[in-house]
Scaffold this active site. Structure first.
Site, PDB file in Angstrom:
ATOM      1  N   THR A   1      13.482   7.952   5.715  1.00  0.00           N
ATOM      2  CA  THR A   1      13.606   6.503   5.459  1.00  0.00           C
ATOM      3  C   THR A   1      12.643   6.018   4.382  1.00  0.00           C
ATOM      4  O   THR A   1      12.668   4.855   4.007  1.00  0.00           O
ATOM      5  CB  THR A   1      13.343   5.711   6.757  1.00  0.00           C
TER       6      THR A   1
ATOM      7  N   SER B   1      10.978   4.265  12.996  1.00  0.00           N
ATOM      8  CA  SER B   1      12.189   4.124  12.153  1.00  0.00           C
ATOM      9  C   SER B   1      13.402   4.783  12.802  1.00  0.00           C
ATOM     10  O   SER B   1      14.454   4.932  12.196  1.00  0.00           O
ATOM     11  CB  SER B   1      11.953   4.795  10.796  1.00  0.00           C
TER      12      SER B   1
ATOM     13  N   ARG C   1      -0.998  22.037  -1.244  1.00  0.00           N
ATOM     14  CA  ARG C   1      -0.891  22.355  -2.677  1.00  0.00           C
ATOM     15  C   ARG C   1      -1.991  23.293  -3.170  1.00  0.00           C
ATOM     16  O   ARG C   1      -1.790  24.075  -4.089  1.00  0.00           O
ATOM     17  CB  ARG C   1      -0.973  21.068  -3.501  1.00  0.00           C
TER      18      ARG C   1
ATOM     19  N   CYS D   1       3.424  13.866  -8.366  1.00  0.00           N
ATOM     20  CA  CYS D   1       4.423  13.378  -9.330  1.00  0.00           C
ATOM     21  C   CYS D   1       3.893  13.405 -10.762  1.00  0.00           C
ATOM     22  O   CYS D   1       4.578  13.843 -11.685  1.00  0.00           O
ATOM     23  CB  CYS D   1       4.882  11.971  -8.965  1.00  0.00           C
TER      24      CYS D   1
ATOM     25  N   GLN E   1       1.121   4.867 -14.230  1.00  0.00           N
ATOM     26  CA  GLN E   1       1.914   5.212 -13.063  1.00  0.00           C
ATOM     27  C   GLN E   1       2.506   3.995 -12.363  1.00  0.00           C
ATOM     28  O   GLN E   1       1.812   3.010 -12.103  1.00  0.00           O
ATOM     29  CB  GLN E   1       1.082   6.067 -12.092  1.00  0.00           C
TER      30      GLN E   1
ATOM     31  N   PRO F   1       2.434 -20.997  -7.768  1.00  0.00           N
ATOM     32  CA  PRO F   1       0.993 -20.986  -7.451  1.00  0.00           C
ATOM     33  C   PRO F   1       0.669 -21.307  -5.991  1.00  0.00           C
ATOM     34  O   PRO F   1      -0.321 -20.865  -5.468  1.00  0.00           O
ATOM     35  CB  PRO F   1       0.418 -22.054  -8.387  1.00  0.00           C
TER      36      PRO F   1
ATOM     37  N   PRO G   1      -4.465  -8.803  -3.108  1.00  0.00           N
ATOM     38  CA  PRO G   1      -4.247  -7.349  -3.166  1.00  0.00           C
ATOM     39  C   PRO G   1      -4.408  -6.741  -1.772  1.00  0.00           C
ATOM     40  O   PRO G   1      -5.287  -7.130  -1.025  1.00  0.00           O
ATOM     41  CB  PRO G   1      -5.352  -6.852  -4.096  1.00  0.00           C
TER      42      PRO G   1
ATOM     43  N   HIS H   1       6.943   7.072 -14.189  1.00  0.00           N
ATOM     44  CA  HIS H   1       5.568   7.311 -14.660  1.00  0.00           C
ATOM     45  C   HIS H   1       5.610   7.670 -16.153  1.00  0.00           C
ATOM     46  O   HIS H   1       6.507   8.400 -16.597  1.00  0.00           O
ATOM     47  CB  HIS H   1       4.937   8.481 -13.912  1.00  0.00           C
TER      48      HIS H   1
HETATM   49  C1  2RA Z   1       0.873   7.862  -6.891  1.00  0.00           C
HETATM   50  N1  2RA Z   1       0.900  10.218  -7.455  1.00  0.00           N
HETATM   51  O1  2RA Z   1       1.483   7.666  -7.947  1.00  0.00           O
HETATM   52  C2  2RA Z   1       0.560   9.273  -6.431  1.00  0.00           C
HETATM   53  C3  2RA Z   1       1.265   9.598  -5.146  1.00  0.00           C
HETATM   54  N2  2RA Z   1       2.667   9.543  -5.262  1.00  0.00           N
HETATM   55  O2  2RA Z   1       0.500   6.928  -6.140  1.00  0.00           O
END
Ligand code: 2RA
Length: 340
Positions: A11, A40, A99, A130, A157, A180, A186, A243
């Site tokens: 999901t 989910s 990894r 990524c 990114q 506004p 954040p 990206h």
């Molecule tokens: C990002 N590469 O872009 C990291 C995890 N996907 O936040």
């Protein structure tokens, strides 16, 4: 004869793309299971023209299943991937958990497909970050021709790298700028992302780099060549998907920019879009939903003897995650788990 395939984390952004891409590339699926966490459970997800109900990851029995694509984050991977692997199901994991484990192959099929033979040690294969995946696809053909010594990369990114919450935060903050009265502080990111850029992805390390930057260094060395020196600056930008990376490389041998274009034009997984005119390059909006790693702005870096600059763009949910995982599954099917 096809495969019994599981998608764990079905999901989430990446899990949904895994299902889409398995269908789009007509991966030979005899049976599919879409797994999700308790919260989910029962959510319906698309698999091609079908809709499937998600099942419980916690209680799922992986016995008799061939391949499991995991997109559940490191914590859940730690809890469930070994269980799947022990049941004889080969796990392709998108989290960072495995990894850097020397026993577990980290694979980008266009770069180090032969590493697939190492899967049997733990029945687990790791999918790269990524931002690393698209970069090593672009670097590989140039490295083969002129041996890359050093890479300096700045990334731009998209917020989808931070999941649906990241996309929602950009959307809500952007709307709030025009309205506004509605304040959207954040939460997912350390500072406002709407109309802003943030030089901080993942956590800060003692070295002063962020873990995202460290990942690009460590993973490039594991996937492409441990001798390559890499330094990265990873930046979050107000883009939903896709990206982008500004990559500077120094090579052992001189490589003329036009020869580099010719090499990239023919390289697997790469689409060269490179004209020295307005619009003669790719931007993130144009890569969304595509499989390719796009390369533009190829030019000499005349400040060093053997230098090149290039611009690299790719859909971070596809080549950066779900597509690469499905390509690993295809590699498994063609090289190892042959059926039919
Ligand atoms: C990002 N590469 O872009 C990291 C995890 N996907 O936040």
């Amino acid at each position: 004869m096809g495969y019994k395939v599981v998608v764990a984390g079905a999901t989430g952004n990446v899990g949904r793309e895994m299902l889409n891409i398995l269908a789009e590339r007509e991966f030979p699926v005899d049976e599919i299971a879409a797994l999700a966490s308790r919260k989910s459970l029962g959510t319906e997800v698309s698999f091609g023209d079908k809709t499937i109900k998600t099942r419980d990851l916690d209680t799922f029995d992986f016995t008799g299943w061939d391949i499991a694509l995991f997109a559940v984050g490191s914590e859940a991977t730690k809890a469930y991937a070994p269980k799947a692997a022990a049941a004889g199901c080969v796990v392709i994991d998108n989290s960072s958990l495995y990894r850097y484990d020397p026993e577990i192959p980290l694979i980008v099929p266009e770069v180090n497909a032969d590493a697939i033979h190492g899967y049997a040690k733990r029945n687990i294969i790791a999918n790269p970050n990524c931002s690393t995946a698209q970069m090593v696809v672009a670097l590989k053909p140039l490295h083969d021709r002129a041996r890359i010594k050093r890479v300096v990369v700045s990334t731009y990114q998209s917020v989808s790298g931070a999941g649906k919450e990241g996309m929602d935060e950009l959307w809500e903050q952007t709307k709030a700028v025009y309205n506004p009265v509605q304040e959207v502080p954040p939460k997912k990111f350390s500072k406002q992302i709407a109309f802003n850029v943030i030089p901080h992805i993942d956590v800060f390390l003692d070295s002063g780099e962020t873990k995202e930057e460290w990942k690009m260094v460590a993973e490039t060395k594991k996937i492409l060549d441990p001798s390559i020196k890499v330094t990265a600056t990873c930046v979050r930008v107000p883009v939903f998907v896709g990206h982008s990376e500004a990559i500077n490389i120094e090579t052992e041998e001189f490589l003329d920019w036009q020869e580099a274009q010719d090499i990239l034009r023919e390289a697997p997984g790469i689409m060269l879009v490179d004209k020295r005119e307005a619009g003669g390059y790719v931007t993130p909006i144009e890569c969304v939903g595509e499989f390719a790693t796009y390369v533009s702005r190829v030019r000499q870096d005349s400040t060093i003897e053997n230098g090149l600059n290039l611009w690299c763009v790719s859909d971070n949910l596809r080549k950066g995650a779900a597509l690469n995982a499905v390509q690993i599954a295809e590699l498994l099917g063609s090289r190892v788990l042959k059926k039919g």
